[in-house]
Scaffold this motif. Structure first.
Motif, PDB file in Angstrom:
ATOM      1  N   GLY A  98       0.781  -1.228   0.000  1.00 41.63           N
ATOM      2  CA  GLY A  98       0.000   0.000   0.000  1.00 41.63           C
ATOM      3  C   GLY A  98       0.810   1.273   0.000  1.00 41.63           C
ATOM      4  N   SER A  99       2.084   1.183   0.390  1.00 38.56           N
ATOM      5  CA  SER A  99       2.921   2.382   0.439  1.00 38.56           C
ATOM      6  C   SER A  99       3.618   2.665  -0.876  1.00 38.56           C
ATOM      7  CB  SER A  99       3.960   2.246   1.560  1.00 38.56           C
ATOM      8  OG  SER A  99       3.342   2.185   2.831  1.00 38.56           O
ATOM      9  N   TRP A 100       4.041   1.610  -1.589  1.00 40.29           N
ATOM     10  CA  TRP A 100       4.869   1.804  -2.774  1.00 40.29           C
ATOM     11  C   TRP A 100       4.116   1.675  -4.092  1.00 40.29           C
ATOM     12  CZ3 TRP A 100       9.394   4.041  -2.834  1.00 40.29           C
ATOM     13  CH2 TRP A 100      10.157   4.038  -1.660  1.00 40.29           C
ATOM     14  N   THR A 101       3.143   0.785  -4.150  1.00 33.26           N
ATOM     15  CA  THR A 101       2.450   0.586  -5.425  1.00 33.26           C
ATOM     16  C   THR A 101       1.760   1.847  -5.935  1.00 33.26           C
ATOM     17  OG1 THR A 101       2.086  -1.728  -4.843  1.00 33.26           O
ATOM     18  CG2 THR A 101       0.794  -0.845  -6.664  1.00 33.26           C
ATOM     19  N   PRO A 102       1.022   2.596  -5.103  1.00 30.24           N
ATOM     20  CA  PRO A 102       0.344   3.799  -5.627  1.00 30.24           C
ATOM     21  C   PRO A 102       1.292   4.847  -6.222  1.00 30.24           C
ATOM     22  CG  PRO A 102      -0.634   3.138  -3.545  1.00 30.24           C
ATOM     23  CD  PRO A 102       0.598   2.301  -3.714  1.00 30.24           C
ATOM     24  N   PRO A 103       2.385   5.240  -5.525  1.00 33.89           N
ATOM     25  CA  PRO A 103       3.254   6.241  -6.154  1.00 33.89           C
ATOM     26  C   PRO A 103       3.946   5.728  -7.409  1.00 33.89           C
ATOM     27  CG  PRO A 103       4.216   5.490  -4.082  1.00 33.89           C
ATOM     28  CD  PRO A 103       2.818   4.961  -4.137  1.00 33.89           C
ATOM     29  N   LEU A 104       4.295   4.454  -7.423  1.00 33.99           N
ATOM     30  CA  LEU A 104       4.917   3.899  -8.626  1.00 33.99           C
ATOM     31  C   LEU A 104       3.936   3.928  -9.796  1.00 33.99           C
ATOM     32  CD1 LEU A 104       6.847   0.879  -7.077  1.00 33.99           C
ATOM     33  CD2 LEU A 104       7.863   2.916  -8.114  1.00 33.99           C
ATOM     34  N   MET A 105       2.674   3.601  -9.530  1.00 31.91           N
ATOM     35  CA  MET A 105       1.673   3.675 -10.589  1.00 31.91           C
ATOM     36  C   MET A 105       1.450   5.130 -10.992  1.00 31.91           C
ATOM     37  SD  MET A 105      -0.008   1.456 -12.386  1.00 31.91           S
ATOM     38  CE  MET A 105      -0.044   0.009 -11.316  1.00 31.91           C
ATOM     39  N   GLY A 106       1.547   6.035 -10.037  1.00 35.75           N
ATOM     40  CA  GLY A 106       1.421   7.448 -10.359  1.00 35.75           C
ATOM     41  C   GLY A 106       2.532   7.929 -11.279  1.00 35.75           C
ATOM     42  N   VAL A 107       3.752   7.467 -11.048  1.00 39.93           N
ATOM     43  CA  VAL A 107       4.875   7.813 -11.930  1.00 39.93           C
ATOM     44  C   VAL A 107       4.631   7.267 -13.331  1.00 39.93           C
ATOM     45  CG1 VAL A 107       7.338   7.441 -12.366  1.00 39.93           C
ATOM     46  CG2 VAL A 107       6.545   7.999 -10.054  1.00 39.93           C
ATOM     47  N   PHE A 108       4.108   6.054 -13.410  1.00 43.91           N
ATOM     48  CA  PHE A 108       3.780   5.477 -14.711  1.00 43.91           C
ATOM     49  C   PHE A 108       2.754   6.346 -15.443  1.00 43.91           C
ATOM     50  CE2 PHE A 108       1.155   2.264 -17.121  1.00 43.91           C
ATOM     51  CZ  PHE A 108       2.058   2.111 -18.161  1.00 43.91           C
ATOM     52  N   GLY A 109       1.714   6.771 -14.732  1.00 41.95           N
ATOM     53  CA  GLY A 109       0.710   7.635 -15.345  1.00 41.95           C
ATOM     54  C   GLY A 109       1.282   8.969 -15.787  1.00 41.95           C
ATOM     55  N   LEU A 110       2.134   9.554 -14.946  1.00 43.85           N
ATOM     56  CA  LEU A 110       2.760  10.834 -15.299  1.00 43.85           C
ATOM     57  C   LEU A 110       3.624  10.681 -16.546  1.00 43.85           C
ATOM     58  CD1 LEU A 110       3.374  13.788 -14.643  1.00 43.85           C
ATOM     59  CD2 LEU A 110       5.206  12.993 -13.129  1.00 43.85           C
ATOM     60  N   GLY A 111       4.342   9.567 -16.635  1.00 44.07           N
ATOM     61  CA  GLY A 111       5.171   9.328 -17.815  1.00 44.07           C
ATOM     62  C   GLY A 111       4.343   9.257 -19.091  1.00 44.07           C
ATOM     63  N   LEU A 112       3.168   8.648 -19.011  1.00 40.83           N
ATOM     64  CA  LEU A 112       2.287   8.592 -20.175  1.00 40.83           C
ATOM     65  C   LEU A 112       1.817   9.993 -20.577  1.00 40.83           C
ATOM     66  CD1 LEU A 112       0.109   5.500 -19.196  1.00 40.83           C
ATOM     67  CD2 LEU A 112       1.811   5.595 -21.027  1.00 40.83           C
ATOM     68  N   ILE A 113       1.465  10.793 -19.583  1.00 41.88           N
ATOM     69  CA  ILE A 113       1.008  12.158 -19.868  1.00 41.88           C
ATOM     70  C   ILE A 113       2.123  12.963 -20.540  1.00 41.88           C
ATOM     71  CG2 ILE A 113       0.255  14.327 -18.824  1.00 41.88           C
ATOM     72  CD1 ILE A 113      -1.109  12.596 -16.647  1.00 41.88           C
ATOM     73  N   VAL A 114       3.326  12.878 -19.987  1.00 41.78           N
ATOM     74  CA  VAL A 114       4.462  13.600 -20.571  1.00 41.78           C
ATOM     75  C   VAL A 114       4.745  13.091 -21.983  1.00 41.78           C
ATOM     76  CG1 VAL A 114       6.940  14.047 -20.357  1.00 41.78           C
ATOM     77  CG2 VAL A 114       5.478  14.147 -18.336  1.00 41.78           C
ATOM     78  N   GLY A 115       4.637  11.756 -22.163  1.00 43.86           N
ATOM     79  CA  GLY A 115       4.864  11.184 -23.487  1.00 43.86           C
ATOM     80  C   GLY A 115       3.896  11.706 -24.530  1.00 43.86           C
ATOM     81  N   GLY A 116       2.677  12.048 -24.108  1.00 41.68           N
ATOM     82  CA  GLY A 116       1.713  12.608 -25.042  1.00 41.68           C
ATOM     83  C   GLY A 116       1.855  14.097 -25.239  1.00 41.68           C
ATOM     84  N   ALA A 117       2.270  14.791 -24.182  1.00 47.85           N
ATOM     85  CA  ALA A 117       2.370  16.249 -24.256  1.00 47.85           C
ATOM     86  C   ALA A 117       3.613  16.704 -25.029  1.00 47.85           C
ATOM     87  CB  ALA A 117       2.387  16.839 -22.849  1.00 47.85           C
ATOM     88  N   PHE A 118       4.676  15.904 -24.988  1.00 46.92           N
ATOM     89  CA  PHE A 118       5.935  16.250 -25.666  1.00 46.92           C
ATOM     90  C   PHE A 118       6.204  15.203 -26.742  1.00 46.92           C
ATOM     91  CE2 PHE A 118       6.071  18.018 -21.424  1.00 46.92           C
ATOM     92  CZ  PHE A 118       6.516  19.305 -21.640  1.00 46.92           C
ATOM     93  N   ARG A 119       6.107  15.625 -27.973  1.00 54.33           N
ATOM     94  CA  ARG A 119       6.201  14.669 -29.079  1.00 54.33           C
ATOM     95  C   ARG A 119       7.659  14.400 -29.461  1.00 54.33           C
ATOM     96  NH1 ARG A 119       1.928  16.410 -33.635  1.00 54.33           N
ATOM     97  NH2 ARG A 119       2.894  18.454 -33.396  1.00 54.33           N
TER      98      ARG A 119
END
Length: 225
Positions: A98-119
């Motif tokens: 419960g401590s590590w999985t959520p932030p790691l998944m959050g980093v994954f989501g942020l990476g996807l957003i950045v990947g779409g915003a910066f071509r």
């Protein structure tokens, strides 16, 4: 007056937080992120003029007149995954993973957003009419795009391994094996040296990773009602 207690089925995941409509909605976001991304990529790979998944990485689909479709897929999947990370925090914390999985998944989501915003920069002849090689030098947005996905993917692999520990603690050996295999195979596909077949390896790794995030969401979904 007596109380009746029901025992959850053996396959159910023990939850650290009680079921709620909000928790279900956030976890459903995680279940949808993978299909949204993978189906969008598959549809474009089959229809975009000049795109060949055997040579062109998924990121190049963000380029050209229809590039907004893949940009949107990156960002929407990233936002869904970020919501999923919040749901994981609500459901898993303070239990195992419960401590590590959520932030790691959050980093994954942020990476996807950045990947779409910066071509990325045009490369390998895509979009049609652009140079056949890689961009040299890379633009600043191309560098940002190149850095974000590896960091996001590393976070997801770590999340797989954290969930392995949780599954072992809960004696869910089949789920532990699947999670470990997903993390290891995805990492090997991405990190394997050499450029031959790299775009196909990346596509397979992304599909495997999103299948795992979807499976995790379904396992954690509290019963409706």
């Amino acid at each position: 007056m007596t109380r009746e207690f029901t025992t959850p089925p053996a396959s159910a995941e023990p939850l650290a937080a009680p079921p709620s409509r909000t928790n279900r909605g956030l976890l459903i976001c995680g279940a949808l992120a993978g299909p949204v991304f993978v189906v969008t990529v598959a549809a474009q790979a089959l229809t975009r003029d000049g795109f060949d998944l055997r040579r062109h990485p998924i990121s190049l689909l963000t380029l050209g007149t229809l590039g907004w479709i893949q940009m949107s897929a990156f960002i929407v999947a990233g936002l869904l995954t970020a919501a999923y990370a919040i749901g994981l925090r609500r459901v898993l914390h303070p239990g195992p993973a419960g401590s590590w999985t959520p932030p790691l998944m959050g980093v994954f989501g942020l990476g996807l957003i950045v990947g779409g915003a910066f071509r990325p920069d045009p490369a390998l002849g895509f979009p049609p009419g652009t140079p056949k090689g890689n961009a040299d030098p890379m633009s600043w947005h191309g560098i940002v795009h190149a850095v974000a996905p590896p960091l996001a993917f590393a976070a997801l692999v770590l999340a797989c391994l954290v969930i392995v520990r949780r599954a072992v603690m809960l004696r869910q050996l089949g789920w532990a094996t699947y999670s470990a295999a997903t993390g290891v195979v995805a990492l090997v596909l991405v990190a394997w040296p050499g450029q031959d077949g790299l775009s196909m390896r990346l596509a397979v790794a992304v599909t495997l990773a999103f299948a795992w995030t979807t499976m995790l969401a379904f396992r954690l979904l509290p019963p409706a009602g």
